[in-house]
Write an enzyme that holds these catalytic residues in place. Structure first.
Site, short mmCIF file in Angstrom:
data_model
loop_
_atom_site.label_atom_id
_atom_site.label_comp_id
_atom_site.label_asym_id
_atom_site.label_seq_id
_atom_site.Cartn_x
_atom_site.Cartn_y
_atom_site.Cartn_z
N SER A 126 0.83 -1.21 0.00
CA SER A 126 0.00 0.00 0.00
C SER A 126 0.86 1.25 0.00
O SER A 126 1.96 1.26 0.57
CB SER A 126 -0.87 -0.02 1.26
N TYR A 151 -2.49 -0.23 10.03
CA TYR A 151 -2.64 -0.83 8.70
C TYR A 151 -1.33 -0.69 7.92
O TYR A 151 -0.81 -1.67 7.37
CB TYR A 151 -3.78 -0.13 7.95
N1 LIG Z 1 -8.36 -0.26 -2.84
C1 LIG Z 1 -7.30 0.49 -2.53
O1 LIG Z 1 -7.31 1.71 -2.70
C2 LIG Z 1 -6.06 -0.14 -1.94
C3 LIG Z 1 -4.98 0.72 -1.67
C4 LIG Z 1 -3.83 0.18 -1.11
C5 LIG Z 1 -3.73 -1.18 -0.89
N2 LIG Z 1 -4.79 -1.98 -1.15
C6 LIG Z 1 -4.65 -3.42 -0.89
O2 LIG Z 1 -5.08 -4.14 -2.02
C7 LIG Z 1 -5.69 -5.37 -1.61
C8 LIG Z 1 -7.09 -5.47 -2.18
O3 LIG Z 1 -7.84 -4.36 -1.71
P1 LIG Z 1 -9.35 -4.12 -2.08
O4 LIG Z 1 -9.55 -2.66 -2.22
O5 LIG Z 1 -9.76 -5.04 -3.16
O6 LIG Z 1 -10.03 -4.54 -0.69
P2 LIG Z 1 -11.31 -5.46 -0.40
O7 LIG Z 1 -11.57 -5.35 1.06
O8 LIG Z 1 -12.41 -5.12 -1.33
O9 LIG Z 1 -10.78 -6.91 -0.76
C9 LIG Z 1 -10.11 -7.74 0.15
C10 LIG Z 1 -10.83 -9.08 0.16
O10 LIG Z 1 -10.07 -9.95 1.01
C11 LIG Z 1 -10.99 -10.70 1.79
N3 LIG Z 1 -10.30 -11.07 3.03
C12 LIG Z 1 -9.94 -10.24 4.05
N4 LIG Z 1 -9.35 -10.96 5.01
C13 LIG Z 1 -9.32 -12.26 4.59
C14 LIG Z 1 -8.84 -13.48 5.15
N5 LIG Z 1 -8.27 -13.51 6.36
N6 LIG Z 1 -8.97 -14.62 4.42
C15 LIG Z 1 -9.56 -14.59 3.20
N7 LIG Z 1 -10.04 -13.48 2.62
C16 LIG Z 1 -9.92 -12.33 3.31
C17 LIG Z 1 -12.17 -9.79 2.04
O11 LIG Z 1 -13.37 -10.50 2.29
C18 LIG Z 1 -12.25 -8.99 0.74
O12 LIG Z 1 -13.18 -9.58 -0.16
C19 LIG Z 1 -5.63 -5.37 -0.09
O13 LIG Z 1 -4.48 -6.08 0.31
C20 LIG Z 1 -5.49 -3.91 0.27
O14 LIG Z 1 -4.86 -3.73 1.52
C21 LIG Z 1 -5.95 -1.49 -1.69
#
Ligand SMILES: NC(=O)c1ccc[n+]([C@@H]2O[C@H](COP(=O)([O-])OP(=O)(O)OC[C@H]3O[C@@H](n4cnc5c(N)ncnc54)[C@H](O)[C@@H]3O)[C@@H](O)[C@H]2O)c1
Length: 322
Positions: A126, A151
């Site tokens: 991130s 986080y």
């Molecule tokens: N969307 C953004 O702007 C952003 C920015 C920086 C980093 N990220 C990272 O990108 C990745 C995806 O983010 P996103 O926006 O799609 O988030 P999201 O919350 O929509 O997707 C994450 C998915 O992981 C699943 N999950 C969480 N914990 C779990 C576990 N212990 N076992 C199995 N499944 C689990 C959740 O149910 C969810 O569907 C994450 O690692 C997030 O930290 C996202």
């Protein structure tokens, strides 16, 4: 090729899996469908994925290592996106981050270590790892040792754990530092989504520091192109661990975001001002030169184009959800 995608019912995981399936890959999808936000949205994303013959879904917690090992055999590439996301939620729910982002990441590393023939682990980090004191635009060479939220600390710890596993076990890995991803099928806990909902419903929205905070808003299609580019350019050396920014390279203010939303939704926002929370950086902006050199990554979508596409999807989603 068989690719395992964790967090497949999530925002980015769903879009990445769709793109992989569209080009003929076999995808093993994993998600625990936890209720951090609307599970109905996660299930609706999954409903699209299960239409593809090449898709298999397993509802499990990545921290359950035995269960993960049971479904990961035969995988060539892992795209690990499951995490407890969100900066502010970590203030009240710190242990959720330790479970999903620390134990969960370690569990995925252990899977990668034990699957014969695995060629590449791509995982989500991130922009928040840059924390306080990093010069703009954020460069991968910055120390990133002053996290401003738990986080961010867990995401930086993931990078460290990955570095150790590459060193010890020869894993080829790429960590991607995502910058404020938005678009259709997005996350209800993120500002653009919550603002749209509140503006339509005539509820106030809170802007920090008068909306002057800036974010490198990155459209989901550009993110998917970047992730697939990384998959297609794996590290050549055994034990290589790479980190890349994946952003739009253009910081825009939260006020600009609100203005585009107001225009698209045809409603004025009711704005409440508040001071910036300690976990929120003043500005983020990605230096994307390294990813561009490797993959030709070149994001194409500005807020003025991406937000209207989100709004089209959001109106439809609201109408269907009732
Ligand atoms: N969307 C953004 O702007 C952003 C920015 C920086 C980093 N990220 C990272 O990108 C990745 C995806 O983010 P996103 O926006 O799609 O988030 P999201 O919350 O929509 O997707 C994450 C998915 O992981 C699943 N999950 C969480 N914990 C779990 C576990 N212990 N076992 C199995 N499944 C689990 C959740 O149910 C969810 O569907 C994450 O690692 C997030 O930290 C996202």
């Amino acid at each position: 090729m068989t690719i395992l995608v964790t967090g497949v019912a999530g925002f980015i995981g769903y879009h990445v899996a769709e793109a992989l399936l569209a080009r003929g890959e076999t995808v093993i999808g994993i998600d625990d469908l936890n209720p951090y936000y609307d599970v109905g949205l996660k299930r609706a994303r999954l409903a699209h994925l299960v239409r593809h013959d090449g898709f298999a879904f397993h509802a499990l917690d990545i921290a359950d290592h035995a269960a993960l090992l049971g479904v990961g055999a035969g995988t060539k590439i892992i795209v690990h996106l499951a995490a407890q996301a969100g900066v502010r939620y970590s203030i009240d729910n710190p242990f959720a981050y330790a479970a999903a982002n620390l134990t969960g990441h370690l569990s995925v590393l252990e899977l990668a270590r034990h699957v014969p023939g695995l060629t590449h682990l791509v995982y989500a980090s991130s922009s928040s790892v840059y924390g306080a004191g990093s010069a703009l635009p954020y460069s991968e060479s910055a120390r990133a040792d002053h996290p401003q939220s738990l986080y961010a600390a867990t995401k930086r710890a993931d990078e460290m754990m990955s570095a150790a596993y590459s060193h010890l076990y020869g894993l080829r890995q790429t960590g991607l530092r995502f910058f404020t991803v938005y678009g259709p099928w997005g996350r209800p806990d993120m500002a653009y989504f919550g603002f749209a909902e509140a503006i339509i419903e005539g509820r106030p929205i809170t802007l920090y520091d008068g909306g002057r905070l800036k974010r490198d808003f990155t459209y989901i299609d550009d993110i998917v192109a970047g992730v697939l580019g990384v998959i297609d350019h794996p590290p050549t050396e055994i034990g290589a661990h790479r980190l890349f920014n994946i952003g739009n390279n253009c910081a825009e203010s939260v006020s600009d975001l609100v203005a585009v939303l107001e225009a698209e939704l045809n409603h004025k926002a009711i704005i409440v001002n508040a001071p910036r929370p300690a976990a929120d950086p003043v500005e983020t902006c990605a230096d994307i030169a390294a990813l561009a050199r490797l993959t030709g990554f070149s994001p194409k979508t500005q807020l003025s184009e991406g937000v209207p596409r989100f709004v089209v999807w959001y109106r439809d989603w609201r109408a269907k959800r009732g």
